[in-house]
Design a protein around this motif. Sequence first.
Motif, PDB file in Angstrom:
ATOM      1  N   ASN A   1      30.556  24.640  47.416  1.00  0.00           N
ATOM      2  CA  ASN A   1      31.546  23.868  46.658  1.00  0.00           C
ATOM      3  C   ASN A   1      32.541  24.766  45.944  1.00  0.00           C
ATOM      4  N   ARG A   2      32.044  25.804  45.288  1.00  0.00           N
ATOM      5  CA  ARG A   2      32.918  26.706  44.535  1.00  0.00           C
ATOM      6  C   ARG A   2      33.351  27.928  45.339  1.00  0.00           C
ATOM      7  N   LYS A   3      32.839  28.070  46.564  1.00  0.00           N
ATOM      8  CA  LYS A   3      33.134  29.232  47.411  1.00  0.00           C
ATOM      9  C   LYS A   3      32.763  30.526  46.687  1.00  0.00           C
ATOM     10  N   LEU A   4      31.549  30.525  46.118  1.00  0.00           N
ATOM     11  CA  LEU A   4      31.055  31.687  45.390  1.00  0.00           C
ATOM     12  C   LEU A   4      29.743  32.162  46.004  1.00  0.00           C
ATOM     13  N   ILE A   5      29.580  33.482  46.046  1.00  0.00           N
ATOM     14  CA  ILE A   5      28.341  34.107  46.489  1.00  0.00           C
ATOM     15  C   ILE A   5      27.711  34.776  45.275  1.00  0.00           C
ATOM     16  N   PHE A   6      26.409  34.563  45.091  1.00  0.00           N
ATOM     17  CA  PHE A   6      25.699  35.144  43.956  1.00  0.00           C
ATOM     18  C   PHE A   6      24.606  36.084  44.469  1.00  0.00           C
ATOM     19  N   SER A   7      24.675  37.346  44.069  1.00  0.00           N
ATOM     20  CA  SER A   7      23.641  38.326  44.398  1.00  0.00           C
ATOM     21  C   SER A   7      22.817  38.598  43.150  1.00  0.00           C
ATOM     22  N   SER A   8      21.485  38.364  43.252  1.00  0.00           N
ATOM     23  CA  SER A   8      20.601  38.621  42.110  1.00  0.00           C
ATOM     24  C   SER A   8      20.068  40.043  42.208  1.00  0.00           C
ATOM     25  N   ASN A   9      20.371  40.844  41.214  1.00  0.00           N
ATOM     26  CA  ASN A   9      20.083  42.276  41.237  1.00  0.00           C
ATOM     27  C   ASN A   9      18.966  42.607  40.257  1.00  0.00           C
ATOM     28  N   GLY A  10      17.898  43.216  40.770  1.00  0.00           N
ATOM     29  CA  GLY A  10      16.743  43.524  39.940  1.00  0.00           C
ATOM     30  C   GLY A  10      17.036  44.463  38.799  1.00  0.00           C
ATOM     31  N   SER A  11      18.155  45.161  38.867  1.00  0.00           N
ATOM     32  CA  SER A  11      18.560  46.056  37.782  1.00  0.00           C
ATOM     33  C   SER A  11      18.980  45.300  36.534  1.00  0.00           C
ATOM     34  N   GLY A  12      19.189  43.976  36.670  1.00  0.00           N
ATOM     35  CA  GLY A  12      19.509  43.159  35.504  1.00  0.00           C
ATOM     36  C   GLY A  12      20.902  42.571  35.491  1.00  0.00           C
ATOM     37  N   THR A  13      21.428  42.227  36.691  1.00  0.00           N
ATOM     38  CA  THR A  13      22.746  41.598  36.773  1.00  0.00           C
ATOM     39  C   THR A  13      22.770  40.589  37.917  1.00  0.00           C
ATOM     40  N   VAL A  14      23.768  39.706  37.886  1.00  0.00           N
ATOM     41  CA  VAL A  14      24.140  38.883  39.033  1.00  0.00           C
ATOM     42  C   VAL A  14      25.577  39.235  39.385  1.00  0.00           C
ATOM     43  N   THR A  15      25.809  39.617  40.645  1.00  0.00           N
ATOM     44  CA  THR A  15      27.167  39.879  41.117  1.00  0.00           C
ATOM     45  C   THR A  15      27.746  38.581  41.661  1.00  0.00           C
ATOM     46  N   VAL A  16      28.925  38.199  41.164  1.00  0.00           N
ATOM     47  CA  VAL A  16      29.598  36.975  41.598  1.00  0.00           C
ATOM     48  C   VAL A  16      30.777  37.359  42.483  1.00  0.00           C
ATOM     49  N   ILE A  17      30.779  36.850  43.703  1.00  0.00           N
ATOM     50  CA  ILE A  17      31.813  37.184  44.684  1.00  0.00           C
ATOM     51  C   ILE A  17      32.535  35.907  45.098  1.00  0.00           C
ATOM     52  N   LYS A  18      33.853  35.969  45.125  1.00  0.00           N
ATOM     53  CA  LYS A  18      34.681  34.822  45.502  1.00  0.00           C
ATOM     54  C   LYS A  18      35.091  34.913  46.970  1.00  0.00           C
ATOM     55  N   GLN A  19      34.891  33.831  47.705  1.00  0.00           N
ATOM     56  CA  GLN A  19      35.372  33.735  49.077  1.00  0.00           C
ATOM     57  C   GLN A  19      36.808  33.209  49.060  1.00  0.00           C
ATOM     58  N   LYS A  20      37.765  34.072  49.378  1.00  0.00           N
ATOM     59  CA  LYS A  20      39.177  33.672  49.437  1.00  0.00           C
ATOM     60  C   LYS A  20      39.463  32.905  50.721  1.00  0.00           C
ATOM     61  N   ASP A  21      38.958  33.417  51.823  1.00  0.00           N
ATOM     62  CA  ASP A  21      38.912  32.712  53.091  1.00  0.00           C
ATOM     63  C   ASP A  21      37.745  33.297  53.866  1.00  0.00           C
ATOM     64  N   LYS A  22      37.555  32.913  55.100  1.00  0.00           N
ATOM     65  CA  LYS A  22      36.324  33.274  55.806  1.00  0.00           C
ATOM     66  C   LYS A  22      36.122  34.775  55.978  1.00  0.00           C
ATOM     67  N   ASP A  23      37.210  35.558  55.903  1.00  0.00           N
ATOM     68  CA  ASP A  23      37.087  36.998  56.117  1.00  0.00           C
ATOM     69  C   ASP A  23      37.528  37.846  54.931  1.00  0.00           C
ATOM     70  N   HIS A  24      37.848  37.219  53.789  1.00  0.00           N
ATOM     71  CA  HIS A  24      38.341  37.966  52.634  1.00  0.00           C
ATOM     72  C   HIS A  24      37.606  37.532  51.371  1.00  0.00           C
ATOM     73  N   TYR A  25      37.145  38.532  50.611  1.00  0.00           N
ATOM     74  CA  TYR A  25      36.271  38.293  49.466  1.00  0.00           C
ATOM     75  C   TYR A  25      36.598  39.271  48.344  1.00  0.00           C
ATOM     76  N   ASP A  26      36.356  38.845  47.108  1.00  0.00           N
ATOM     77  CA  ASP A  26      36.564  39.697  45.939  1.00  0.00           C
ATOM     78  C   ASP A  26      35.377  39.574  45.000  1.00  0.00           C
ATOM     79  N   VAL A  27      34.973  40.706  44.393  1.00  0.00           N
ATOM     80  CA  VAL A  27      33.998  40.657  43.313  1.00  0.00           C
ATOM     81  C   VAL A  27      34.713  40.140  42.073  1.00  0.00           C
ATOM     82  N   LEU A  28      34.221  39.019  41.518  1.00  0.00           N
ATOM     83  CA  LEU A  28      34.870  38.403  40.368  1.00  0.00           C
ATOM     84  C   LEU A  28      34.229  38.789  39.051  1.00  0.00           C
ATOM     85  N   GLN A  29      32.901  38.916  39.051  1.00  0.00           N
ATOM     86  CA  GLN A  29      32.217  39.049  37.774  1.00  0.00           C
ATOM     87  C   GLN A  29      30.852  39.700  37.991  1.00  0.00           C
TER      88      GLN A  29
END
Length: 335
Positions: free
Chosen positions: A252-280
């Motif tokens: 729905n939000r076109k967001l990918i969430f990576s759960s990192n054992g080091s103590g963070t979640v990386t939030v990545i935005k899908q701009k389109d099917k082949d382009h992505y940015d780390v947002l937060q």
Amino acid sequence: MKYLSVLLFFFFVPFLNAQNIKLSKEIKVEGDRGWDYLSVDEVAQRLFVSHGNVVNVVDLKTEKVIATIPDTKGVHGIAIANDLNKAFITDGADNAVTVINLTTFELIEKVAIQGIKPDAVLYDKFSSKVFVFNAKTSDATVLDALTNKVVKTIPLDGKPEFSATNAKGLVYVNIEDKNQIKVIDTDKLDVIHTWDISPGDEPSGLAFDSANNRLFSVCGNSILVITNADTGKVITTLPIGEGSDGVFFDANRKLIFSSNGSGTVTVIKQKDKDHYDVLQTVPTVKGARTITMSKATGTLYLPTASFGKVPAPTSENPNPRAPITPDSFRILVVK
């Protein structure tokens, strides 16, 4: 006025793409054992949490534990089958799959399998099959989801981790020690493709974007690998935190969430099917390496605990782990 409108547009556009995702609260759960995957029953809005030798069930409306499913020794994964009113749970220390009633949490059957150390598990509604991925024997046990009977064991030639289905006849699974994705035909019950996903190293968590046929693998060398699920071609990679073992794609939000054992979640935005940015990068708690999400609310859930001091190495245990602090297990709520 025209120039003012242009300035306002350029001022506000960055904020339209910004996220304000954060750790909002914690749900206390009793018990001092380890943990692995967790899954949401979207129909009942209940969270199933692997926890040592039991599965804790949390009502997401009240955020209270409402049941504990016993005798799931060395539990790793939980697959929800709402249409069958079943959950399939891998018992890694028993080499078995526990099948329970989703409504009453009562045992339906405990299925012994030949695979050793069953880990991740997937229910594929399209084929009415359950795929159990066995870490020690490098294979997948396939169960008929209707009868709970074993129908086949599929050799995988490598250690399987998390999997995903395209709900059209294909199941994808990360092969951690070979840096590959294997593709299983759910009708033939054979591997039909093997794709190298270098530069990804030790892929674990896997998510799937069904609209664009893209696979998202989190890897031990702190990158997310994005793969074309039609061709196996690696599209791009993005940096994530250390120690990731889980990933979730919010369509729905076109967001990918990576759960990192080091103590963070990386939030990545899908701009389109082949382009992505780390947002937060969202601060969480060390050890929160696996993740799931309620699709109804967009809320993320990550299990973790606190840790004591690492003991000194011995000849019997040259690589000791830090002990879990008693009474510290909880579910992080991120939204």
